[in-house]
Design an enzyme around this catalytic site. Structure first.
Site, PDB file in Angstrom:
ATOM      1  N   ASP A 105       0.787  -0.999   0.038  1.00  0.00           N
ATOM      2  CA  ASP A 105      -0.214  -0.015   0.231  1.00  0.00           C
ATOM      3  C   ASP A 105       0.825   1.134  -0.106  1.00  0.00           C
ATOM      4  O   ASP A 105       1.722   1.399   0.836  1.00  0.00           O
ATOM      5  CB  ASP A 105      -1.015  -0.271   1.257  1.00  0.00           C
ATOM      6  CG  ASP A 105      -1.552   1.213   1.419  1.00  0.00           C
ATOM      7  OD1 ASP A 105      -1.672   1.801   0.712  1.00  0.00           O
ATOM      8  OD2 ASP A 105      -2.363   1.617   2.051  1.00  0.00           O
ATOM      9  N   ILE A 106       0.641   1.857  -0.624  1.00  0.00           N
ATOM     10  CA  ILE A 106       1.250   2.963  -0.860  1.00  0.00           C
ATOM     11  C   ILE A 106       1.125   4.812  -0.014  1.00  0.00           C
ATOM     12  O   ILE A 106       2.394   5.083   0.398  1.00  0.00           O
ATOM     13  CB  ILE A 106       1.558   4.096  -2.766  1.00  0.00           C
ATOM     14  CG1 ILE A 106       2.661   4.715  -3.548  1.00  0.00           C
ATOM     15  CG2 ILE A 106       0.202   4.387  -2.932  1.00  0.00           C
ATOM     16  CD1 ILE A 106       2.604   4.673  -4.744  1.00  0.00           C
TER      17      ILE A 106
ATOM     18  N   ASP B  46      -5.798   6.919  -5.683  1.00  0.00           N
ATOM     19  CA  ASP B  46      -5.976   8.264  -5.135  1.00  0.00           C
ATOM     20  C   ASP B  46      -7.573   8.221  -3.835  1.00  0.00           C
ATOM     21  O   ASP B  46      -6.441   9.180  -2.770  1.00  0.00           O
ATOM     22  CB  ASP B  46      -6.913   8.523  -6.315  1.00  0.00           C
ATOM     23  CG  ASP B  46      -7.113  10.108  -6.593  1.00  0.00           C
ATOM     24  OD1 ASP B  46      -7.052  10.895  -5.672  1.00  0.00           O
ATOM     25  OD2 ASP B  46      -8.071  10.628  -7.121  1.00  0.00           O
TER      26      ASP B  46
HETATM   27  N1  AR6 Z   1      -1.274   1.531  -3.123  1.00  0.00           N
HETATM   28  C1  AR6 Z   1      -0.301   1.026  -3.919  1.00  0.00           C
HETATM   29  N2  AR6 Z   1      -1.374   1.071  -5.402  1.00  0.00           N
HETATM   30  C2  AR6 Z   1      -2.798   0.461  -4.725  1.00  0.00           C
HETATM   31  C3  AR6 Z   1      -3.805   1.055  -3.724  1.00  0.00           C
HETATM   32  C4  AR6 Z   1      -2.551   1.589  -2.625  1.00  0.00           C
HETATM   33  N3  AR6 Z   1      -2.909   1.595  -1.690  1.00  0.00           N
HETATM   34  N4  AR6 Z   1      -4.525   1.152  -4.649  1.00  0.00           N
HETATM   35  C5  AR6 Z   1      -4.952   0.927  -5.409  1.00  0.00           C
HETATM   36  N5  AR6 Z   1      -3.891   0.871  -6.334  1.00  0.00           N
HETATM   37  P1  AR6 Z   1      -6.677   2.958  -9.623  1.00  0.00           P
HETATM   38  P2  AR6 Z   1      -5.817   4.501 -12.912  1.00  0.00           P
HETATM   39  C6  AR6 Z   1      -3.666  -0.062  -7.233  1.00  0.00           C
HETATM   40  O1  AR6 Z   1      -7.859   2.766 -10.669  1.00  0.00           O
HETATM   41  O2  AR6 Z   1      -5.882   3.468 -13.356  1.00  0.00           O
HETATM   42  C7  AR6 Z   1      -9.784   7.217  -9.747  1.00  0.00           C
HETATM   43  O3  AR6 Z   1     -10.500   7.176  -9.073  1.00  0.00           O
HETATM   44  C8  AR6 Z   1      -4.506  -0.007  -8.079  1.00  0.00           C
HETATM   45  O4  AR6 Z   1      -4.518  -1.957  -7.916  1.00  0.00           O
HETATM   46  O5  AR6 Z   1      -5.870   3.818  -8.807  1.00  0.00           O
HETATM   47  O6  AR6 Z   1      -5.018   6.163 -13.220  1.00  0.00           O
HETATM   48  C9  AR6 Z   1      -8.977   8.726  -9.790  1.00  0.00           C
HETATM   49  O7  AR6 Z   1      -9.555   9.643  -9.562  1.00  0.00           O
HETATM   50  C10 AR6 Z   1      -3.833  -0.230  -9.814  1.00  0.00           C
HETATM   51  O8  AR6 Z   1      -3.261  -0.955 -10.819  1.00  0.00           O
HETATM   52  O9  AR6 Z   1      -5.965   4.521 -10.896  1.00  0.00           O
HETATM   53  C11 AR6 Z   1      -9.193   8.547 -11.467  1.00  0.00           C
HETATM   54  O10 AR6 Z   1     -10.277   8.937 -11.420  1.00  0.00           O
HETATM   55  C12 AR6 Z   1      -2.710   1.088  -9.734  1.00  0.00           C
HETATM   56  O11 AR6 Z   1      -2.466   1.065  -8.117  1.00  0.00           O
HETATM   57  C13 AR6 Z   1      -8.900   7.164 -12.134  1.00  0.00           C
HETATM   58  O12 AR6 Z   1      -9.326   6.535 -10.744  1.00  0.00           O
HETATM   59  C14 AR6 Z   1      -3.321   2.470 -10.182  1.00  0.00           C
HETATM   60  O13 AR6 Z   1      -5.275   2.212 -10.280  1.00  0.00           O
HETATM   61  C15 AR6 Z   1      -7.252   6.743 -12.376  1.00  0.00           C
HETATM   62  O14 AR6 Z   1      -7.038   5.339 -12.812  1.00  0.00           O
END
Ligand code: AR6
Length: 197
Positions: A8-9, A32
């Site tokens: 978890d980042i 996010d």
């Molecule tokens: N720590 C690390 N990685 C994570 C975490 C975490 N806590 N939570 C999720 N991931 P995404 P996107 C990973 O959907 O595709 C939002 O609504 C996840 O498994 O978070 O760029 C924003 O507001 C995946 O591998 O981002 C935008 O509207 C990665 O983070 C939209 O989502 C990115 O997934 C952005 O979508």
């Protein structure tokens, strides 16, 4: 130095963590949402103060903005907006007459400059981190969740941009700078490990 970790980042005590945000920059789902929850209300308020470049848009796709990390162990959050990966359905069959059986659709990637925009996210985040004196930065897999970018393609771009950024520094600075790819899944870790072998 490049590191891959699974987790978890929001728990990482680095100088900056990167947020896969949207253009409005006021929170959302995925990483996010996790970052906003962990950083607290002040992060939302700091994001509100980021000037809009167009109505409702604080950070255009491919660009990056920086805020403090507030309750996070990280000093800063660098918000960047990855591209939405879009696909169209196109008929297949080429020169053959399209009978009932061949008139199925095939998914074909559509070009909207997504690779360039994703590369710009990594580049602009790294530049902003350096401008703010950060020696360590952690990236999530930008665009590969809700935005649907295939992890293999996205990771290739991420690794290339980070390697190019580090290669442009002198050996000592490159060694002192820690770039972490923080993956949520074991699958994503395996993809990065293969690329960095
Ligand atoms: N720590 C690390 N990685 C994570 C975490 C975490 N806590 N939570 C999720 N991931 P995404 P996107 C990973 O959907 O595709 C939002 O609504 C996840 O498994 O978070 O760029 C924003 O507001 C995946 O591998 O981002 C935008 O509207 C990665 O983070 C939209 O989502 C990115 O997934 C952005 O979508």
């Amino acid at each position: 130095m490049i590191k891959i970790i699974q987790g978890d980042i929001t728990t990482l005590a680095v100088d900056a963590i990167v947020n896969a945000a949207n253009q409005v920059m006021l929170g959302g789902g995925g990483v996010d949402g996790a970052i906003h929850r962990a950083a607290g209300r002040e992060l939302y308020e700091a994001c509100l103060k980021v000037p809009e470049v167009r109505p409702g848009i604080r950070c255009p796709t491919g660009e990056a903005r920086i805020t403090p990390g507030f309750k996070l162990p990280a000093k800063f959050v660098i918000h960047t907006v990855g591209p939405v990966y879009r696909e169209i359905t196109a008929p297949c069959g080429g020169s053959r007459p399209m009978g009932k059986r061949t008139r199925r659709a095939e998914r074909v990637p559509r070009q909207h400059g997504e690779p360039e925009k994703l590369a710009a996210c990594y580049r602009n985040s790294l530049v902003l981190a350096a401008e703010n004196g950060c020696k360590s930065i952690a990236f999530p897999c930008i665009s590969t969740g809700i935005y649907g970018y295939p992890i293999e393609d996205a990771a290739k771009i991420a690794v290339r941009e980070v390697e190019e950024f580090l290669a442009a520094k002198n050996a000592k600075d490159a060694e002192e700078m820690e770039v972490v790819f923080c993956c949520f899944s074991t699958h994503d870790v395996a993809v990065y490990e293969r690329l960095l072998k």
